[in-house]
Scaffold this motif. Structure first.
Motif, PDB file in Angstrom:
ATOM      1  N   LEU A 243     -40.854  65.118 -24.937  1.00 58.00           N
ATOM      2  CA  LEU A 243     -41.942  64.857 -23.985  1.00 58.00           C
ATOM      3  C   LEU A 243     -43.240  64.542 -24.715  1.00 58.00           C
ATOM      4  O   LEU A 243     -43.930  63.555 -24.407  1.00 58.00           O
ATOM      5  CB  LEU A 243     -42.119  66.064 -23.067  1.00 58.00           C
ATOM      6  CG  LEU A 243     -43.166  65.923 -21.944  1.00 58.00           C
ATOM      7  CD1 LEU A 243     -42.729  64.842 -20.968  1.00 58.00           C
ATOM      8  CD2 LEU A 243     -43.346  67.256 -21.223  1.00 58.00           C
ATOM      9  N   ILE A 244     -43.574  65.377 -25.696  1.00 55.16           N
ATOM     10  CA  ILE A 244     -44.822  65.154 -26.434  1.00 55.16           C
ATOM     11  C   ILE A 244     -44.725  63.885 -27.277  1.00 55.16           C
ATOM     12  O   ILE A 244     -45.674  63.084 -27.353  1.00 55.16           O
ATOM     13  CB  ILE A 244     -45.142  66.380 -27.309  1.00 55.16           C
ATOM     14  CG1 ILE A 244     -45.432  67.596 -26.413  1.00 55.16           C
ATOM     15  CG2 ILE A 244     -46.327  66.104 -28.228  1.00 55.16           C
ATOM     16  CD1 ILE A 244     -45.579  68.890 -27.173  1.00 55.16           C
ATOM     17  N   GLY A 245     -43.560  63.687 -27.928  1.00 58.54           N
ATOM     18  CA  GLY A 245     -43.394  62.495 -28.764  1.00 58.54           C
ATOM     19  C   GLY A 245     -43.495  61.214 -27.969  1.00 58.54           C
ATOM     20  O   GLY A 245     -44.208  60.271 -28.363  1.00 58.54           O
ATOM     21  N   ILE A 246     -42.781  61.148 -26.845  1.00 58.46           N
ATOM     22  CA  ILE A 246     -42.835  59.955 -25.993  1.00 58.46           C
ATOM     23  C   ILE A 246     -44.251  59.757 -25.455  1.00 58.46           C
ATOM     24  O   ILE A 246     -44.755  58.616 -25.364  1.00 58.46           O
ATOM     25  CB  ILE A 246     -41.828  60.069 -24.834  1.00 58.46           C
ATOM     26  CG1 ILE A 246     -40.396  60.021 -25.374  1.00 58.46           C
ATOM     27  CG2 ILE A 246     -42.049  58.967 -23.802  1.00 58.46           C
ATOM     28  CD1 ILE A 246     -40.029  58.701 -26.029  1.00 58.46           C
ATOM     29  N   GLY A 251     -49.109  56.654 -25.283  1.00 59.09           N
ATOM     30  CA  GLY A 251     -50.562  56.629 -25.442  1.00 59.09           C
ATOM     31  C   GLY A 251     -51.001  55.667 -26.529  1.00 59.09           C
ATOM     32  O   GLY A 251     -51.982  54.922 -26.365  1.00 59.09           O
ATOM     33  N   ALA A 252     -50.269  55.685 -27.658  1.00 64.31           N
ATOM     34  CA  ALA A 252     -50.610  54.777 -28.756  1.00 64.31           C
ATOM     35  C   ALA A 252     -50.410  53.329 -28.338  1.00 64.31           C
ATOM     36  O   ALA A 252     -51.212  52.440 -28.685  1.00 64.31           O
ATOM     37  CB  ALA A 252     -49.762  55.114 -29.980  1.00 64.31           C
ATOM     38  N   THR A 253     -49.337  53.045 -27.562  1.00 67.21           N
ATOM     39  CA  THR A 253     -49.066  51.682 -27.104  1.00 67.21           C
ATOM     40  C   THR A 253     -50.175  51.184 -26.183  1.00 67.21           C
ATOM     41  O   THR A 253     -50.647  50.038 -26.299  1.00 67.21           O
ATOM     42  CB  THR A 253     -47.710  51.637 -26.380  1.00 67.21           C
ATOM     43  OG1 THR A 253     -46.679  52.105 -27.262  1.00 67.21           O
ATOM     44  CG2 THR A 253     -47.383  50.222 -25.925  1.00 67.21           C
ATOM     45  N   VAL A 254     -50.588  52.050 -25.263  1.00 64.04           N
ATOM     46  CA  VAL A 254     -51.667  51.664 -24.347  1.00 64.04           C
ATOM     47  C   VAL A 254     -52.949  51.415 -25.114  1.00 64.04           C
ATOM     48  O   VAL A 254     -53.697  50.447 -24.844  1.00 64.04           O
ATOM     49  CB  VAL A 254     -51.872  52.751 -23.277  1.00 64.04           C
ATOM     50  CG1 VAL A 254     -53.123  52.472 -22.453  1.00 64.04           C
ATOM     51  CG2 VAL A 254     -50.641  52.856 -22.378  1.00 64.04           C
ATOM     52  N   VAL A 256     -53.291  50.502 -28.306  1.00 65.54           N
ATOM     53  CA  VAL A 256     -53.182  49.258 -29.072  1.00 65.54           C
ATOM     54  C   VAL A 256     -53.337  48.043 -28.146  1.00 65.54           C
ATOM     55  O   VAL A 256     -54.015  47.057 -28.483  1.00 65.54           O
ATOM     56  CB  VAL A 256     -51.843  49.205 -29.825  1.00 65.54           C
ATOM     57  CG1 VAL A 256     -51.620  47.820 -30.429  1.00 65.54           C
ATOM     58  CG2 VAL A 256     -51.804  50.248 -30.921  1.00 65.54           C
ATOM     59  N   GLY A 257     -52.686  48.127 -26.963  1.00 70.04           N
ATOM     60  CA  GLY A 257     -52.794  47.016 -26.018  1.00 70.04           C
ATOM     61  C   GLY A 257     -54.229  46.800 -25.558  1.00 70.04           C
ATOM     62  O   GLY A 257     -54.692  45.673 -25.415  1.00 70.04           O
ATOM     63  N   ALA A 258     -54.934  47.928 -25.312  1.00 65.10           N
ATOM     64  CA  ALA A 258     -56.328  47.813 -24.874  1.00 65.10           C
ATOM     65  C   ALA A 258     -57.198  47.226 -25.972  1.00 65.10           C
ATOM     66  O   ALA A 258     -58.121  46.449 -25.701  1.00 65.10           O
ATOM     67  CB  ALA A 258     -56.836  49.187 -24.450  1.00 65.10           C
ATOM     68  N   ARG A 259     -56.946  47.612 -27.200  1.00 65.54           N
ATOM     69  CA  ARG A 259     -57.736  47.099 -28.332  1.00 65.54           C
ATOM     70  C   ARG A 259     -57.495  45.609 -28.540  1.00 65.54           C
ATOM     71  O   ARG A 259     -58.432  44.829 -28.846  1.00 65.54           O
ATOM     72  CB  ARG A 259     -57.368  47.851 -29.613  1.00 65.54           C
ATOM     73  CG  ARG A 259     -57.742  49.329 -29.602  1.00 65.54           C
ATOM     74  CD  ARG A 259     -59.163  49.551 -29.972  1.00 65.54           C
ATOM     75  NE  ARG A 259     -59.413  49.169 -31.363  1.00 65.54           N
ATOM     76  CZ  ARG A 259     -60.588  49.270 -31.972  1.00 65.54           C
ATOM     77  NH1 ARG A 259     -61.636  49.730 -31.274  1.00 65.54           N
ATOM     78  NH2 ARG A 259     -60.732  48.913 -33.222  1.00 65.54           N
ATOM     79  N   SER A 260     -56.263  45.163 -28.383  1.00 65.16           N
ATOM     80  CA  SER A 260     -55.934  43.761 -28.651  1.00 65.16           C
ATOM     81  C   SER A 260     -56.497  42.825 -27.572  1.00 65.16           C
ATOM     82  O   SER A 260     -56.743  41.654 -27.816  1.00 65.16           O
ATOM     83  CB  SER A 260     -54.430  43.575 -28.757  1.00 65.16           C
ATOM     84  OG  SER A 260     -53.801  43.912 -27.531  1.00 65.16           O
ATOM     85  N   SER A 261     -56.671  43.363 -26.367  1.00 65.80           N
ATOM     86  CA  SER A 261     -57.191  42.538 -25.290  1.00 65.80           C
ATOM     87  C   SER A 261     -58.715  42.539 -25.303  1.00 65.80           C
ATOM     88  O   SER A 261     -59.335  41.729 -24.631  1.00 65.80           O
ATOM     89  CB  SER A 261     -56.677  43.042 -23.943  1.00 65.80           C
ATOM     90  OG  SER A 261     -57.123  44.360 -23.705  1.00 65.80           O
TER      91      SER A 261
END
Length: 261
Positions: A243-246, A251-254, A256-261
Motif C-alpha cells: 500500500l505504501i509502496g504503490i 505520488g511520484a508519477t503524478v 513527474v507528470g505535473a512537472r513535465s506539463s
C-alpha cells in the motif's frame, strides 16, 4: 563406672534411634512437600452452603438444581473442579449473556469472593482441577523460549502464532490471549473450555504451562523493531508495504507528470 555405663546402655537403643530419625525425616518431608495452596484454599461447610445459594439463584436455571446439567442446554458441573469455575465465571463467560456458538468473555458478574464460594460448592460435588498456585502462574519462573516452542506446537494453530486469536468453524473462534490473566491461561489449559482441548500434566507439564505463560507475557512487551502491525505476520506486513509502496509510486508519477506539463 564401666558397669554403670553398661546398665544404661540398651541393645535396642540403636534401633530406636534409627526409627526416631526416620520419623523426623518423614515429618519434615511431609511439611515441606505439602502444597501451600492447600491451606490457603481450605473451605468450610458454610462456604459450600453460601456457594450453593449463589448457584441456585444464578446457575441452576441452565445447569439444574443439582448441577447435573440439562441435555442440549448446559453440561453437568460434577467433577469440573474449582479451576473451571474460576475461569468461566472469572472471565465473565458464565453466566452467559446470550445464546450463541460459544460463550464470550465479558465483565464478570461476581466478585472474587463470590466466585470462590461458587467454586467451593462445585468442588463439593466432585473432585476436579484446582485453581493453580501463584508460583505456577508466575511467568518470571518460566522459560519463554521453551514456552514459544510449546505454544507453536499446541496452541498456534487456533490462537495464531502471535496469540492474537483466530476463527474456527461454525461461528466459533479462539480468543486473543494478549489481555488474558496468567491464572486464566493456566486454567484454560487445565480444563479445556468449549472447543479447546484439555492439556493435563501428561500433555504439558506444570512447568511447561508456566513456560507458555512466560512466552505470552513476553509477546505483550513493546516490539524492539517498531510497530507489530497486529502481529499477523507477512500478510499484513506485506499489505502495508504494498500500500505504501504503490502510494509512493503513484505520488511520484503524478508529481513527474505535473512537472513535465
Amino acid at each position: 563406672m564401666k558397669a554403670l555405663a553398661n546398665k544404661r546402655y540398651h541393645k535396642a537403643a540403636p534401633l530406636m534411634l534409627v526409627l526416631l530419625l526416620l520419623a523426623g525425616i518423614t515429618g519434615v518431608a511431609a511439611v515441606t512437600t505439602s502444597s501451600p495452596a492447600t491451606a490457603a484454599t481450605q473451605v468450610t461447610e458454610d462456604d459450600v452452603v453460601q456457594g450453593e445459594k449463589i448457584f441456585a439463584a444464578n446457575c441452576a436455571t441452565c445447569h439444574g438444581m443439582d448441577a447435573q446439567g440439562q441435555e442440549d442446554i448446559a453440561p453437568s458441573l460434577v467433577g469440573v473442579g474449582a479451576a473451571s469455575v474460576d475461569f468461566q465465571v472469572g472471565t465473565g463467560r458464565m453466566p452467559m449473556q446470550m445464546s450463541g456458538p460459544q460463550a464470550q468473555a465479558k465483565m464478570p458478574q461476581f466478585d472474587q469472593p463470590q466466585i470462590d464460594l461458587l467454586a467451593a460448592y462445585v468442588t463439593s460435588l466432585g473432585a476436579g482441577p484446582a485453581v493453580p498456585t501463584a508460583e505456577q502462574v508466575d511467568g518470571s519462573l518460566g522459560d519463554p523460549a521453551m514456552g514459544m516452542e510449546l505454544f507453536r506446537i499446541n496452541c498456534a494453530m487456533c490462537h495464531g502464532a502471535g496469540a492474537n486469536g483466530g476463527a474456527l468453524t461454525q461461528g466459533k473462534f479462539a480468543p486473543s490471549l494478549w489481555e488474558t490473566t496468567p491464572t486464566h491461561i493456566y486454567e484454560a489449559m487445565l480444563t479445556g473450555p468449549q472447543s479447546m482441548p484439555v492439556f493435563n500434566d501428561d500433555n504439558i507439564s506444570s512447568q511447561g504451562k508456566t513456560d507458555i505463560i512466560a512466552f505470552l507475557e513476553q509477546q505483550r512487551e513493546p516490539s524492539a523493531g517498531g510497530l507489530k502491525l497486529g502481529a499477523l505476520g507477512p500478510v499484513s506486513e506485506g499489505f502495508w508495504a504494498w500500500l505504501i509502496g504503490i502510494g509512493l509510486i503513484i505520488g511520484a508519477t503524478v508529481w513527474v507528470g505535473a512537472r513535465s506539463s
